[in-house]
Design a protein around this motif. Structure first.
Motif, PDB file in Angstrom:
ATOM      1  N   GLN A 113       4.850   6.970  -2.740  1.00 18.73           N
ATOM      2  CA  GLN A 113       4.785   7.232  -1.303  1.00 18.73           C
ATOM      3  C   GLN A 113       5.452   6.088  -0.538  1.00 18.73           C
ATOM      4  O   GLN A 113       5.366   4.940  -0.930  1.00 18.73           O
ATOM      5  N   GLY A 114       6.096   6.425   0.579  1.00 14.48           N
ATOM      6  CA  GLY A 114       6.782   5.405   1.355  1.00 14.48           C
ATOM      7  C   GLY A 114       8.182   5.179   0.818  1.00 14.48           C
ATOM      8  O   GLY A 114       8.780   6.032   0.159  1.00 14.48           O
ATOM      9  N   ARG A 116       0.857  -1.200   0.000  1.00 13.33           N
ATOM     10  CA  ARG A 116       0.000   0.000   0.000  1.00 13.33           C
ATOM     11  C   ARG A 116       0.889   1.244   0.000  1.00 13.33           C
ATOM     12  O   ARG A 116       2.011   1.220   0.530  1.00 13.33           O
ATOM     13  N   PRO A 117       0.395   2.346  -0.576  1.00 12.51           N
ATOM     14  CA  PRO A 117       1.171   3.599  -0.532  1.00 12.51           C
ATOM     15  C   PRO A 117       1.546   3.966   0.901  1.00 12.51           C
ATOM     16  O   PRO A 117       0.723   3.871   1.818  1.00 12.51           O
ATOM     17  N   GLY A 118       2.798   4.349   1.093  1.00 16.49           N
ATOM     18  CA  GLY A 118       3.295   4.714   2.414  1.00 16.49           C
ATOM     19  C   GLY A 118       4.049   3.614   3.122  1.00 16.49           C
ATOM     20  O   GLY A 118       4.724   3.874   4.122  1.00 16.49           O
ATOM     21  N   HIS A 119       3.954   2.380   2.652  1.00 16.38           N
ATOM     22  CA  HIS A 119       4.673   1.279   3.283  1.00 16.38           C
ATOM     23  C   HIS A 119       6.184   1.428   3.125  1.00 16.38           C
ATOM     24  O   HIS A 119       6.673   2.026   2.161  1.00 16.38           O
ATOM     25  N   ARG A 120       6.904   0.844   4.062  1.00 13.02           N
ATOM     26  CA  ARG A 120       8.340   0.622   3.921  1.00 13.02           C
ATOM     27  C   ARG A 120       8.518  -0.807   3.419  1.00 13.02           C
ATOM     28  O   ARG A 120       8.107  -1.761   4.098  1.00 13.02           O
ATOM     29  N   LEU A 137       3.363   1.420  -4.568  1.00 11.74           N
ATOM     30  CA  LEU A 137       3.624   2.473  -3.580  1.00 11.74           C
ATOM     31  C   LEU A 137       3.164   3.839  -4.069  1.00 11.74           C
ATOM     32  O   LEU A 137       2.960   4.751  -3.263  1.00 11.74           O
ATOM     33  N   ASN A 176      11.280   6.904  -5.214  1.00 15.23           N
ATOM     34  CA  ASN A 176      11.376   6.657  -3.767  1.00 15.23           C
ATOM     35  C   ASN A 176      12.069   5.343  -3.443  1.00 15.23           C
ATOM     36  O   ASN A 176      11.656   4.605  -2.552  1.00 15.23           O
TER      37      ASN A 176
END
Length: 525
Positions: A130-131, A104-108, A127, A157
């Protein structure tokens, strides 16, 4: 059947598959299926399918978002859209593990055995910029293709590392929300796709792969945060490399559990009855029924195996001591002999665009190694002139020598690790001027540039540009974007070159010519 399979391999598969053996063996006489995955960082998958330039059209791969089958005669690698990063050519079954990872967007996210980068680009698309994506491979030569494929896809990213998994653990302990372990394996599932893998199968015994897979999985487990998901995958049929590795990990790590994969798409469940490990609790063996096998006689694709694992939150909180400051004084990996810590200076900066020397570093500043060059100042001037639409960069700027990277937020201290890409490579300072990178061009949207030159994919100029030729510039091909003051930029200097509206590199406008600045290693040979 045109492929000559090793007799010991065939004999073993006959025992394992029983009634399905004849269908499985017949699949080797069927034509292999070809796949590509549309890069949703740049375009929408379904809309691209509808306007695809490929002659036979595209048929959806049922288990992969934006994944499609194409016909062999289409040769999509020879189309300009490939060089614009609009799709990645990928075997259809190989698309499954990254789908199961549920990014999901924001995950590492960590792709631990990432080269050549197909699954990394798939993760990056999920992603949505994001993340953080950390793409690692322990083979130095293979990281070149990994970095290039991420750059071709326009990924902003990602950090690319070249390390053994155990060296990552002190820096990233319990750090990642998602980890993909597409493990090195005997490759039995790829014999139809690549007959050269048969030679490796004959050369290396199963123990060669299982010992490697065991250690990789153990280190990966240490880097998964409580509540996180790890997908283990191979392209082999061998139970020793598949179900047995998962049962063994479950026995060692009570804080891990299998997340059952629902039956769909013709996939088959894992086989607990093929596990022959001694001393393993039966419940750990039974759990592998929730893993999944992709068989070439059941689906339109090659052979794969995948297991989805979750790290339990409760057990993780009790047993994991998270390193609060990776790379700091408490990190034993910092300053490892043979890999000294990188000396850095830190600068504050607004919007991640750098600051003035002498200011104290802040979270959104930049880090530079000790050097007389200051690529940040050169970057500022370049961005103001040519990329007014880019805005601020997330995270921080990292200068390594004359090269400048935009590093995504949340990256821990990487000193002592072998770093191939510290982030999105923006370019480098050369004699006080900023030279933009090919990676910067590929990660931009056309409208972010103040000057751009447009070609159509079916025009001869597009191919000439991709091959590195300098071209006469017709005025109607040049688009200038007004600045904030409403004034148009000069019609000279760097311009972003686009094909069908998608960036493919840089050119310099000079005396009615477009001087080709596409990086030599990227040119269409």
């Amino acid at each position: 059947m045109s492929i000559r399979l090793p007799e010991p391999f065939v004999a073993r598969m006959r025992v394992l598959l029983g009634d399905e053996f004849d269908d499985w063996l017949a699949s080797y006489g069927a034509p292999r299926r070809y796949g590509l995955r549309v890069n949703t960082l740049k375009t929408d998958g379904e809309s691209y399918r509808m306007r695809s330039p490929l002659s036979a059209g595209l048929k959806p791969v049922p288990w992969a978002e934006a994944g499609y089958y194409y016909s062999e005669e289409d040769r999509p690698g020879k189309h300009p859209h490939y060089h614009a990063g609009l799709y990645y050519i990928q075997e259809p079954s190989a698309m499954a593990p990254a789908e199961l990872l549920d990014v999901r967007p924001g995950h590492r996210v960590l792709d631990l055995c990432a080269a050549p980068g197909g699954k990394s680009t798939q993760i990056a698309a999920k992603l949505k910029g994001q993340g953080l994506l950390v793409a690692n491979d322990n083979a130095r030569e293979r990281t070149k293709a990994l970095a290039r494929n991420l750059e071709l896809a326009g990924v902003r990213n990602a950090v690319v590392l070249n390390e053994e998994p155990e060296r990552l653990v002190p820096v990233f302990r319990a750090f990642f929300d998602r980890i993909l372990v597409d493990a090195p394996c005997s490759g039995e599932g790829m014999f139809r796709k690549d007959e050269s893998m048969i030679a490796d199968w004959l050369r290396y015994p199963a123990a060669h792969w299982t010992s490697m897979q065991r250690e990789i999985l153990r280190h990966a487990a240490e880097m998964l945060a409580p509540g996180g998901v790890l997908v283990y995958s191979t392209c082999t049929f061998s139970p020793e490399e598949n179900e047995e590795r998962i049962a063994e990990l479950l026995a060692e790590r009570p804080d891990f559990e299998v997340v059952p994969v629902p039956p769909a798409h013709g996939w088959a469940p894992g086989r607990p009855d093929w596990v022959s490990l001694e001393g393993i609790d039966r419940r750990h063996v039974d759990a592998v029924a929730g893993t999944v096998r992709l068989w070439p006689h059941r689906i339109e694709g090659e052979g794969h195996y995948a297991a989805v694992l979750r790290r339990k939150v409760e057990a993780g909180r009790e047993s994991v001591a998270v390193n609060p400051r990776p790379g700091g004084p408490d990190d034993e990996s910092a300053g490892t002999p043979g890999r000294p810590r990188l000396k850095t200076r830190q600068y504050a900066g607004r919007r991640g665009n750098g600051g003035k020397p002498g200011q104290r570093g802040k979270a959104r500043g930049y880090i530079a190694n000790v050097s007389d060059a200051d690529p940040v100042d050169a970057w500022r001037s370049f961005q103001e002139e040519l990329l007014p639409g880019l805005g601020g960069l997330p995270g921080r700027l990292v200068a390594v020598g004359e090269k400048l990277y935009a590093q995504p937020a949340g990256v821990p201290e990487l000193s002592g690790l072998s770093v191939v890409r510290h982030g999105w490579l923006l370019g480098e300072a050369r004699r006080g001027r900023f030279a933009p990178s090919q990676a910067l061009a590929m990660g931009l949207a056309a409208e972010e540039a103040a000057r751009r030159v447009e070609y159509g994919a079916d025009e001869p100029e597009a191919l000439k540009y991709l091959k590195g030729e300098t071209l006469p510039l017709e005025p109607e091909r040049l688009t200038l974007r007004p600045g904030e003051d409403g004034r148009l930029p000069d019609a000279a200097g760097y311009a972003l070159v686009c094909i069908d509206g998608y960036p493919v590199g840089w050119g310099k406008l000079r005396d009615g010519l477009l001087i080709n600045e596409r990086a030599p290693g990227w040119r269409w040979m």
